[in-house]
Design a protein around this motif. Structure first.
Motif, mmCIF file in Angstrom:
data_model
loop_
_atom_site.group_PDB
_atom_site.id
_atom_site.type_symbol
_atom_site.label_atom_id
_atom_site.label_comp_id
_atom_site.label_asym_id
_atom_site.label_seq_id
_atom_site.Cartn_x
_atom_site.Cartn_y
_atom_site.Cartn_z
ATOM 1 N N VAL A 1 27.480 28.077 16.677
ATOM 2 C CA VAL A 1 28.030 29.423 16.460
ATOM 3 C C VAL A 1 27.139 30.479 17.102
ATOM 4 O O VAL A 1 27.623 31.398 17.778
ATOM 5 C CB VAL A 1 28.196 29.702 14.949
ATOM 6 N N VAL A 2 25.826 30.352 16.920
ATOM 7 C CA VAL A 2 24.897 31.310 17.512
ATOM 8 C C VAL A 2 25.019 31.292 19.034
ATOM 9 O O VAL A 2 24.967 32.332 19.693
ATOM 10 C CB VAL A 2 23.446 30.998 17.076
ATOM 11 N N ALA A 3 25.205 30.114 19.607
ATOM 12 C CA ALA A 3 25.299 29.981 21.065
ATOM 13 C C ALA A 3 26.515 30.706 21.632
ATOM 14 O O ALA A 3 26.514 31.127 22.789
ATOM 15 C CB ALA A 3 25.351 28.508 21.456
ATOM 16 N N THR A 4 27.560 30.893 20.817
ATOM 17 C CA THR A 4 28.752 31.602 21.300
ATOM 18 C C THR A 4 28.531 33.103 21.387
ATOM 19 O O THR A 4 29.269 33.810 22.077
ATOM 20 C CB THR A 4 29.957 31.351 20.369
ATOM 21 N N GLY A 5 27.506 33.606 20.662
ATOM 22 C CA GLY A 5 27.287 35.049 20.620
ATOM 23 C C GLY A 5 28.272 35.754 19.706
ATOM 24 O O GLY A 5 28.336 36.989 19.681
ATOM 25 N N PHE A 6 29.036 34.980 18.932
ATOM 26 C CA PHE A 6 30.043 35.550 18.034
ATOM 27 C C PHE A 6 29.358 36.356 16.923
ATOM 28 O O PHE A 6 28.338 35.941 16.392
ATOM 29 C CB PHE A 6 30.875 34.414 17.422
ATOM 30 N N PRO A 7 29.881 37.533 16.564
ATOM 31 C CA PRO A 7 29.283 38.339 15.487
ATOM 32 C C PRO A 7 29.235 37.570 14.168
ATOM 33 O O PRO A 7 30.207 36.896 13.802
ATOM 34 C CB PRO A 7 30.226 39.547 15.381
ATOM 35 N N LEU A 8 28.126 37.683 13.468
ATOM 36 C CA LEU A 8 27.953 36.981 12.194
ATOM 37 C C LEU A 8 27.682 37.987 11.082
ATOM 38 O O LEU A 8 27.014 39.009 11.297
ATOM 39 C CB LEU A 8 26.791 35.987 12.301
ATOM 40 N N PRO A 9 28.180 37.704 9.865
ATOM 41 C CA PRO A 9 28.138 38.700 8.779
ATOM 42 C C PRO A 9 26.853 38.693 7.957
ATOM 43 O O PRO A 9 26.880 38.850 6.740
ATOM 44 C CB PRO A 9 29.326 38.274 7.914
ATOM 45 N N PHE A 10 25.689 38.507 8.610
ATOM 46 C CA PHE A 10 24.446 38.346 7.867
ATOM 47 C C PHE A 10 23.492 39.534 8.005
ATOM 48 O O PHE A 10 22.318 39.440 7.651
ATOM 49 C CB PHE A 10 23.719 37.075 8.337
ATOM 50 N N GLY A 11 23.984 40.656 8.487
ATOM 51 C CA GLY A 11 23.113 41.795 8.760
ATOM 52 C C GLY A 11 22.456 42.399 7.541
ATOM 53 O O GLY A 11 21.432 43.075 7.657
ATOM 54 N N SER A 12 23.020 42.186 6.359
ATOM 55 C CA SER A 12 22.461 42.785 5.144
ATOM 56 C C SER A 12 21.610 41.811 4.334
ATOM 57 O O SER A 12 21.052 42.178 3.294
ATOM 58 C CB SER A 12 23.590 43.314 4.242
ATOM 59 N N LEU A 13 21.507 40.581 4.788
ATOM 60 C CA LEU A 13 20.776 39.575 4.016
ATOM 61 C C LEU A 13 19.273 39.789 4.110
ATOM 62 O O LEU A 13 18.726 40.085 5.166
ATOM 63 C CB LEU A 13 21.107 38.170 4.516
ATOM 64 N N ASN A 14 18.614 39.609 2.964
ATOM 65 C CA ASN A 14 17.156 39.682 2.938
ATOM 66 C C ASN A 14 16.607 38.523 2.109
ATOM 67 O O ASN A 14 15.623 38.664 1.385
ATOM 68 C CB ASN A 14 16.691 41.018 2.353
#
Length: 318
Positions: free
Chosen positions: A184-197
């Motif tokens: 998934v990371v290799a596709t460059g597709f947006p992932l919904p983890f921007g708020s995770l800490n």
């Protein structure tokens, strides 16, 4: 030169361990269920640990057994009684090999378990060797039961027992959910983890096999339990960014609130995946550092970047 027997020699960890031990001048023998692979300078032995009657033959003259073979997490498991299947492979087969090791007077038996024995997520404090076991799924329950049975079996025996509980083991060719994350990371597709800490302890394949090798030889590892990791914790956001950096890609992380991620996972029946990606699981590996002088070969950040680089290179070449 020590003679080491590795069960599960053709697996993700087993193959890498065999190659590492060969490079360090060990005489390496590997147990595989089917002789469909070849590992350079490793004598492969075709054995079914659940059924074969001559397991003791494989243990003859062996200094150390490293037991990796087992049934791991199974997606969409259709077994009528999954726990019983896990027990058959991870408990009963492990005990058969352990009895053979004792009978053959093997010096040391290294059992690679799972941090899942401690639980699915840590709370205020990182998991340590003294933490109360709280296995969260059938796989983890079977690993815990195997640990307990092995400790009882080896109590008073000449053969020494070492138990290792690693967290997520990662590499460019890792199986399971980490393999899916790499793709998934290799596709460059947006992932919904921007708020995770969150904070996760993980261990690179290179670090784990080096630690297993240390436990094969170090006198102070005798009859000890170890939790081991890369030594520095990372968030899921960090993991994505570091893998992306290694792949030469830009990571796009959308800040989706945790409550929505949890709700979406529940609706999709992916609670365990949500816990793995969004919750914290931290390990205190100071015992390994203090008792054995253990130091990871690579830190988590460096190893994750290198993993991304190797993954993209491998897939570009293929």
């Amino acid at each position: 030169m020590d003679k080491v027997l590795v069960s599960g020699a053709s697996g993700f960890i087993g193959r890498a361990l065999c190659q590492y031990l060969v490079s360090r001048s060990f005489e390496v023998h590997g147990i595989v269920r089917k002789r469909h692979v070849a590992i350079e300078n490793v004598n492969l032995i075709n054995l079914d640990l659940e059924k074969s009657e001559n397991i003791h033959v494989a243990c003859e003259g062996v200094d150390c057994v490293v037991h990796l073979a087992g049934r791991a997490h199974v997606l969409n498991d259709d077994a009528r009684d999954p726990l019983e299947v896990f027990r058959r492979v991870n408990v009963h087969a492990s005990l058969r090999l352990a009895r053979a090791a004792i009978k053959s007077r093997v010096r040391r038996f290294v059992f690679v378990s799972s941090v899942g024995v401690n639980g699915a997520e840590s709370s205020l404090y990182p998991f340590a060797e003294y933490s109360e076991p709280m296995p969260h799924a059938d796989y983890a329950i079977s690993k815990f039961e195997a640990e307990e049975e092995l400790k009882s079996l080896f109590s008073g025996a000449e053969t020494e027992l070492v138990i290792i509980r690693p967290p997520l083991v990662y590499a460019a060719d890792a199986p399971g959910n980490f393999s899916r994350l790499l793709r998934v990371v290799a596709t460059g597709f947006p992932l919904p983890f921007g708020s995770l800490n969150n904070q996760r302890s993980i261990v690179s394949l290179e670090n784990l096999i080096a630690f297993i090798s240390l436990c094969i030889e170090h006198p102070a590892a005798k009859n000890e339990l170890f939790l081991v990791s890369d030594g520095s914790d990372v968030s899921t956001t960090d993991i994505v960014r570091l893998l992306s950096r290694g792949m030469g890609k830009k990571s796009i992380l959308i800040p989706v609130p945790d409550v929505l991620l949890k709700m979406g996972a529940k609706l999709l029946g992916k609670k365990s995946l949500y816990i793995q990606l969004c919750r914290s699981l931290q390990i205190d590996s100071s015992k390994a550092e203090t008792l054995l002088g253990w130091k990871p070969l690579l830190g988590a950040e460096e190893a994750l970047v290198e993993t991304g680089k190797r993954f993209i290179n491998k897939n570009t070449l293929s």
